[in-house]
Each structure stands twice: as C-alpha cells, then as structure tokens.
Design a protein around this motif. Structure first.
Motif, mmCIF file in Angstrom:
data_model
loop_
_atom_site.group_PDB
_atom_site.id
_atom_site.type_symbol
_atom_site.label_atom_id
_atom_site.label_comp_id
_atom_site.label_asym_id
_atom_site.label_seq_id
_atom_site.Cartn_x
_atom_site.Cartn_y
_atom_site.Cartn_z
ATOM 1 N N SER A 1 -9.697 8.514 -4.283
ATOM 2 C CA SER A 1 -8.722 9.157 -3.408
ATOM 3 C C SER A 1 -9.069 10.622 -3.169
ATOM 4 O O SER A 1 -9.852 11.244 -3.905
ATOM 5 C CB SER A 1 -7.323 9.061 -4.013
ATOM 6 O OG SER A 1 -7.237 9.866 -5.178
ATOM 7 N N ASP B 1 -2.746 5.302 -3.666
ATOM 8 C CA ASP B 1 -3.859 6.234 -3.488
ATOM 9 C C ASP B 1 -3.431 7.668 -3.817
ATOM 10 O O ASP B 1 -4.130 8.626 -3.485
ATOM 11 C CB ASP B 1 -4.456 6.165 -2.076
ATOM 12 C CG ASP B 1 -3.457 6.470 -0.971
ATOM 13 O OD1 ASP B 1 -2.494 7.224 -1.213
ATOM 14 O OD2 ASP B 1 -3.632 5.939 0.147
ATOM 15 N N HIS B 2 -2.289 7.783 -4.481
ATOM 16 C CA HIS B 2 -1.809 9.090 -4.922
ATOM 17 C C HIS B 2 -1.035 8.887 -6.228
ATOM 18 O O HIS B 2 -0.078 8.118 -6.275
ATOM 19 C CB HIS B 2 -0.901 9.719 -3.863
ATOM 20 C CG HIS B 2 -0.561 11.154 -4.136
ATOM 21 N ND1 HIS B 2 -1.325 12.200 -3.676
ATOM 22 C CD2 HIS B 2 0.453 11.729 -4.835
ATOM 23 C CE1 HIS B 2 -0.804 13.346 -4.073
ATOM 24 N NE2 HIS B 2 0.284 13.079 -4.775
ATOM 25 N N HIS C 1 -8.849 2.469 1.409
ATOM 26 C CA HIS C 1 -7.843 1.955 0.481
ATOM 27 C C HIS C 1 -7.510 0.499 0.790
ATOM 28 O O HIS C 1 -7.410 -0.332 -0.117
ATOM 29 C CB HIS C 1 -6.588 2.836 0.549
ATOM 30 C CG HIS C 1 -5.519 2.453 -0.429
ATOM 31 N ND1 HIS C 1 -4.296 3.076 -0.482
ATOM 32 C CD2 HIS C 1 -5.467 1.503 -1.400
ATOM 33 C CE1 HIS C 1 -3.556 2.536 -1.424
ATOM 34 N NE2 HIS C 1 -4.236 1.569 -1.990
ATOM 35 N N GLN D 1 0.852 -1.184 0.000
ATOM 36 C CA GLN D 1 0.000 0.000 0.000
ATOM 37 C C GLN D 1 0.888 1.233 0.000
ATOM 38 O O GLN D 1 1.717 1.425 0.884
ATOM 39 C CB GLN D 1 -0.930 0.003 1.213
ATOM 40 C CG GLN D 1 -1.927 1.152 1.208
ATOM 41 C CD GLN D 1 -3.149 0.879 2.074
ATOM 42 O OE1 GLN D 1 -3.608 -0.260 2.165
ATOM 43 N NE2 GLN D 1 -3.692 1.909 2.705
ATOM 44 N N LYS E 1 -8.218 -2.455 -1.847
ATOM 45 C CA LYS E 1 -7.046 -3.205 -2.324
ATOM 46 C C LYS E 1 -7.229 -4.702 -2.130
ATOM 47 O O LYS E 1 -6.953 -5.491 -3.046
ATOM 48 C CB LYS E 1 -5.823 -2.701 -1.551
ATOM 49 C CG LYS E 1 -4.573 -3.531 -1.659
ATOM 50 C CD LYS E 1 -3.533 -3.048 -0.653
ATOM 51 C CE LYS E 1 -3.957 -3.375 0.764
ATOM 52 N NZ LYS E 1 -2.960 -2.937 1.765
ATOM 53 N N GLN F 1 -9.313 7.707 4.475
ATOM 54 C CA GLN F 1 -8.815 7.147 3.223
ATOM 55 C C GLN F 1 -8.061 5.840 3.410
ATOM 56 O O GLN F 1 -8.187 4.927 2.590
ATOM 57 C CB GLN F 1 -7.916 8.168 2.515
ATOM 58 C CG GLN F 1 -7.285 7.629 1.233
ATOM 59 C CD GLN F 1 -6.690 8.714 0.374
ATOM 60 O OE1 GLN F 1 -7.376 9.322 -0.423
ATOM 61 N NE2 GLN F 1 -5.388 8.961 0.549
ATOM 62 N N HIS G 1 1.340 5.498 -0.453
ATOM 63 C CA HIS G 1 0.769 6.852 -0.489
ATOM 64 C C HIS G 1 1.706 7.717 -1.324
ATOM 65 O O HIS G 1 1.680 7.649 -2.543
ATOM 66 C CB HIS G 1 0.567 7.373 0.929
ATOM 67 C CG HIS G 1 -0.093 8.711 0.999
ATOM 68 N ND1 HIS G 1 -1.214 9.026 0.262
ATOM 69 C CD2 HIS G 1 0.207 9.839 1.717
ATOM 70 C CE1 HIS G 1 -1.580 10.270 0.509
ATOM 71 N NE2 HIS G 1 -0.727 10.787 1.389
ATOM 72 N N TYR H 1 -6.206 3.206 -6.319
ATOM 73 C CA TYR H 1 -7.446 3.423 -5.596
ATOM 74 C C TYR H 1 -8.189 4.588 -6.255
ATOM 75 O O TYR H 1 -7.675 5.714 -6.294
ATOM 76 C CB TYR H 1 -7.132 3.707 -4.132
ATOM 77 C CG TYR H 1 -8.311 4.129 -3.300
ATOM 78 C CD1 TYR H 1 -9.412 3.295 -3.138
ATOM 79 C CD2 TYR H 1 -8.320 5.372 -2.665
ATOM 80 C CE1 TYR H 1 -10.494 3.687 -2.369
ATOM 81 C CE2 TYR H 1 -9.396 5.766 -1.888
ATOM 82 C CZ TYR H 1 -10.484 4.926 -1.754
ATOM 83 O OH TYR H 1 -11.559 5.315 -0.990
#
Length: 560
Positions: free
Chosen positions: A190, A164-165, A243, A133, A247, A239, A135, A187
C-alpha cells in the motif's frame, strides 16, 4: 477673436446617450436577477429545512434495529494506538511507525484468523464468501456492516475484509462483528506502508505532466514509460487496481480457508449497502441461471440506474407502506420466517461445488437433478397469497417497469436481464465462482498490462481480448446492492456527508418491504440485450509504468 462655428449633427451624441441607457438597463436587470436568485435560494432552503431533518443521524438510527446501533457509534480509544496507525505519546500523537504497521499487516496475513468460527462453524463449500474492499472511509463501512447484519442467512457466510490502509478504529469495528464468520486480510504493497518508494510515490519518479523528452533529460525513474496519453503514473490511482487483483488472487488461491472453496464469491466495497434479501436473490439467480442463461458466468446484484427516481410516488397515497400497513412478524437474523421452509442446504453451491470438475454434459445433468429436488415455492411464505392489498396503491405499483425495487412482472416475481458484462454497469455487487476466476487468471497478462488504472475496465479488456467465452452477466433489475459513497477516487464533492444518500436507501427499502417486493417468489427473464459487436476500448491510461505491470503479474505467481 475666434468665432464658434456649429458642427454638423452626426448623431454621435444621441448614440452615446442610447448606449448609456442600454448599459443602465442591463445593470438593473442583472441586479434584479441576482436578488431574485437569492430570494429563491432562501425560500428553498427555508422550505427544505423540514426535509433535512430526515437526513439526521437520529433519523437514520431510528431506521436501524437497536441491536445494531453498536456498529454506528465509535468507542473512545484508551490504548496507545490511535486512528490511522498513530501512536499517542504524552499529550499528542506522533507519526505512525511504518515498520510497526508492516509487522502487524504481515502478522494478520500469516495467521489468517477466522473470527467467530467457534460460533458458526467452519466454512461450507456451498456457503457464500463476501469480500469487501476497504480503504479508510469508516462512516460508509459502518452502514455497510449494519446492512449486512440484517441480511437473511448472513450467519452462513464468510465475510472477508481486504484493507489497503491499516487503521485501529476500522480494525476494532470489523473485529466487533458477531453475526457471521469474519476474516481480515491486508494488501501489503500500500501507499501507507510505501510512502516514498514504489508502489508509492518515489521522489525519483517523473511528474505526471512532464513531457517525455524532458523526462529523459531529467533521467527520472520511469521516463521511458508514460501512459498512452503521455502522462506518468500517480500512485494514488494505481493502488485500487493492484488491491483488487491481489485480493482476488488471495481469496481464490492463497488463503487456507478459501483456496478450495467452489461456491460463489461476492465482491463489495466499503461504500456499498445491501438489501436484506440480497443473499436470497443471489441463490435464486444462481439456481435459475442454468435455465435462463447457461453461458452466464457472472451474477450482478447492483446497477447504476438512478434507483432513487423510483421514490417519486405520492407520499399520501403510499402512507400505508411507510407506516408498515402490512402486519409482519419479527424475524431474527439467520433464521427462516414462520411458514417458510428452509432451503435445502445443498441447493446453493452444491452445483458450484463440482462445477470446475465436471464436463458440460455432467453439469447439465447435475443442474437438472438439483432443479428436480428443489421446490421454488418452498422458499416462500405460502400465506402470502392471503394478504390483503392496501386500499390505495402507489402510482408506480401497476407499471411493468416502475417497481421500486422488485421490477415485478407476475405476482411476487422479479425480473432479470442477460447481457454481455459491461464494466461501467455491472461492477457493483458482482459474484462469480472459481471456474470463472480460473478463466480470468489465465489472462493475467492482459489484465496487468492493459493501460487503464481501473480494475473493471481491465477486466472488460480481458473479456474482449482473451477469454474464449466472453463474460456474460445476469443482472437483477431491482438492485439489491446500492452505492452510498458521495466521495472517493472518482468523485470529489464539497459536501461528503453520507446521511442523505443512506437515508434515501433506507426509505427505498422500507417502501419495498411494505410493498412485499423483497424475497420474491421467483425470477423471470424480461429481455435479453441485443448482442452488438463491441468496439475495442481505448484504456483510460494511468498504467503505463512497467513496474506496475510486473507487480500486478507477480501477485498471480505467489502461491501457485
């Protein structure tokens, strides 16, 4: 004329004089303590200057094989796209175009491209899937990738990065990986792509700390649904749970390459760091789990013990380890050392491959057949018994519970513990298969409606309130997954430099490598935690909004 009359002596003057002396003494003491404090700080900073060089970027690079330096150094971008999805026009950047980012995200998610599949072949049912995961902390991610690159048998895995970014530099880094199969998923809900609307921060939403009565008068969007502490949602905290759930659903049920996979799935985060034998340990734990803990449905490779406290040995006595006292042969990534027999290709995951389709008795029979055909010693260097011991062992070597990373109980064994799964202890480097996932996803309502913005606390609520067989974990006592993140959602520090923690982890692994504590011969159960009646936990809040509940639950319905 007035005649002065002497007043009686009440002692007031002497008391004032005494008070003045006391105050003066206190002021002098405070000044003295202040000066002493600064002198001590100066001395400690001066004496620590020599140690700080150990945390320099150059020192960290020295601990990394040169072939992997490329993952630690960024390249200047010549294209029109910059970091964080910015576009460069003329002399400066302009704001990211959200519609462009959304278009790219949907394109990645639709194509489901597996990089390097032409080199390493398609995903096998007994292969491990590693899901990371991500960011936007690229510095930590670089070191995680370097640690993964050095892991044995990494070439057999599928590495899935869940973002997620959207960030061009992170994309370049991930797409430069050449040591295994790689996939990126994004994701789609976001904060980056929904900055001014749910699930981001809608201007019409209630402020966090407003009272419900005031929120009702204001008629803000979520006035009816504060959390159990009376607070309203904060998008940045919701978030992570969204996420994680998206996922897991995506990997187990929606991706074409993984939705029928029945092997183990390991969950990592961008600020983790793995030992080079973490896949080996995972395989060892998996094969032994049916003997040591038939009810275990999660394996955990990391713990939140103060691992670095083990690194308190006398440096002079441990110098043979630090200088590579043992002669070792170079090992290529993805190969087997000389003297080692490669494990049976079907031994890891073949049992898991049919796990969800067999009865309990059939599972036991299958496990017995697997154990009968696999020789544990075949995984180990047969010459290891002939190696000499160093002339002077570190102080922790003979302690039964003081091993740096191995927690050894016998010659080259490693200890594991069996316990009910606890969110705050066993959420790092955890692994489970499709059977466990199906049990969890049947409890989607419990996960999605529990008033806690943490995915791990929500998972523990599922275990306590919904599962027929609660989550039990086999956790390795000597961690193979480390947490290197100094700053994040739950941790805010003035100094977020990662070098110090990363350097310590590198030193821990170097000493463990020299002490022959990696790649142990077998595992043994040291203790089984006493199973107490777990109290029902009150959630941490932050998840009272009905829109969060519905979004979370809808993720489970997609593709089913």
């Amino acid at each position: 004329r007035r005649i002065p009359i002497a007043l009686p002596n009440t002692g007031a003057l002497s008391r004032r004089r005494h008070t003045l002396y006391i105050r003066s003494a206190i002021i002098v003491f405070i000044l003295f303590a202040f000066l002493q404090f600064h002198v001590i700080n100066y001395d400690s900073s001066d004496s620590g200057s020599s140690d700080s060089t150990n945390y320099s970027t150059a020192a960290i690079l020295q601990m990394v094989p040169p072939v992997f330096h490329k993952y630690l150094t960024g390249k200047p971008r010549n294209s029109t796209h910059g970091q964080n999805g910015t576009h460069y026009v003329g002399d400066g950047p302009r704001a990211a175009n959200i519609s462009d980012i959304l278009r790219m995200i949907h394109r990645y998610n639709d194509l489901q491209t597996v990089l390097n599949e032409d080199i390493y072949g398609p995903l096998q049912n007994d292969s491990v899937i590693i899901v990371v995961q991500v960011h936007k902390r690229i510095t930590y991610l670089r070191h995680l990738i370097v640690s993964l690159a050095q892991a044995r048998d990494i070439s057999r895995t599928l590495l899935v990065f869940s973002h997620d970014h959207y960030d061009d530099d992170i994309n370049d880094l991930v797409q430069s990986i050449d040591f295994c199969k790689v996939m990126q998923i994004f994701y789609p809900f976001s904060i980056q792509t929904h900055p001014n609307e749910f699930p981001g921060a809608d201007p019409g939403d209630c402020p966090r700390d407003i009272k419900k009565e005031q929120a009702l008068l204001r008629k803000c969007n979520n006035a009816l649904h504060p959390d159990l502490y009376g607070h309203y949602r904060e998008a940045k905290f919701t978030q992570t749970k969204h996420h994680w759930w998206w996922k897991a659903n995506r990997v187990f049920d929606q991706l074409e390459v993984t939705k029928y996979h029945t092997g183990m799935v390991v969950f990592l985060e961008e600020d983790h760091y793995v030992a080079e034998d973490f896949l080996y340990i995972l395989e060892l734990m998996f094969r032994k789990s049916q003997d040591l803990c038939p009810k275990c449905n999660i394996l955990s490779l990391g713990t939140y013990l103060k691992t670095f406290n083990y690194y308190t040995y006398n440096k002079k006595r441990a110098q043979p380890y630090l200088n590579g006292w043992y002669p070792r042969k170079a090992v290529k990534v993805g190969t087997v050392r000389e003297g080692l027999q490669a494990p049976d290709q079907g031994s890891f995951g073949s049992f898991a491959g049919s796990y969800s389709m067999l009865s309990r008795s059939q599972l036991k029979d299958a496990a017995r057949r697997i154990r009968a055909t696999v020789d544990d010693d075949a995984l180990l260097d047969q010459n290891s018994k002939l190696r000499r011991s160093p002339p002077d062992l570190p102080a922790w070597f003979d302690r039964p519970h003081g091993a740096l990373i191995g927690q050894t109980t016998h010659d080259n064994d490693i200890s594991v513990e069996v316990t009910p799964w606890i969110s705050s202890k066993h959420n790092m480097g955890m692994a489970f298969n499709r059977t466990t996932w199906y049990d969890i996803v049947r409890c989607a309502r419990h996960f999605c409606e529990y008033d806690d913005y943490n995915w791990d606390w929500s998972l523990q609520h599922v275990s306590q309130q919904c599962l027929k067989q609660k989550l039990h974990v086999m956790v390795v006592k000597g961690p193979r997954v480390f947490h290197i993140g100094e700053c994040g959602v739950h941790h805010k520090k003035s100094n977020c430099e990662s070098n110090q923690v990363i350097s310590k982890v590198q030193q821990v692994l170097k000493v463990a490598r020299g002490a022959q504590q990696l790649f142990p011969r077998s595992i043994s159960l040291t203790q089984t935690s006493v199973i107490k009646k777990t109290k029902l936990r009150k959630g941490n809040g932050g998840w009272g909004d009905q829109r969060d509940h519905q979004l979370c639950f809808n993720m489970t319905l997609v593709g089913r």
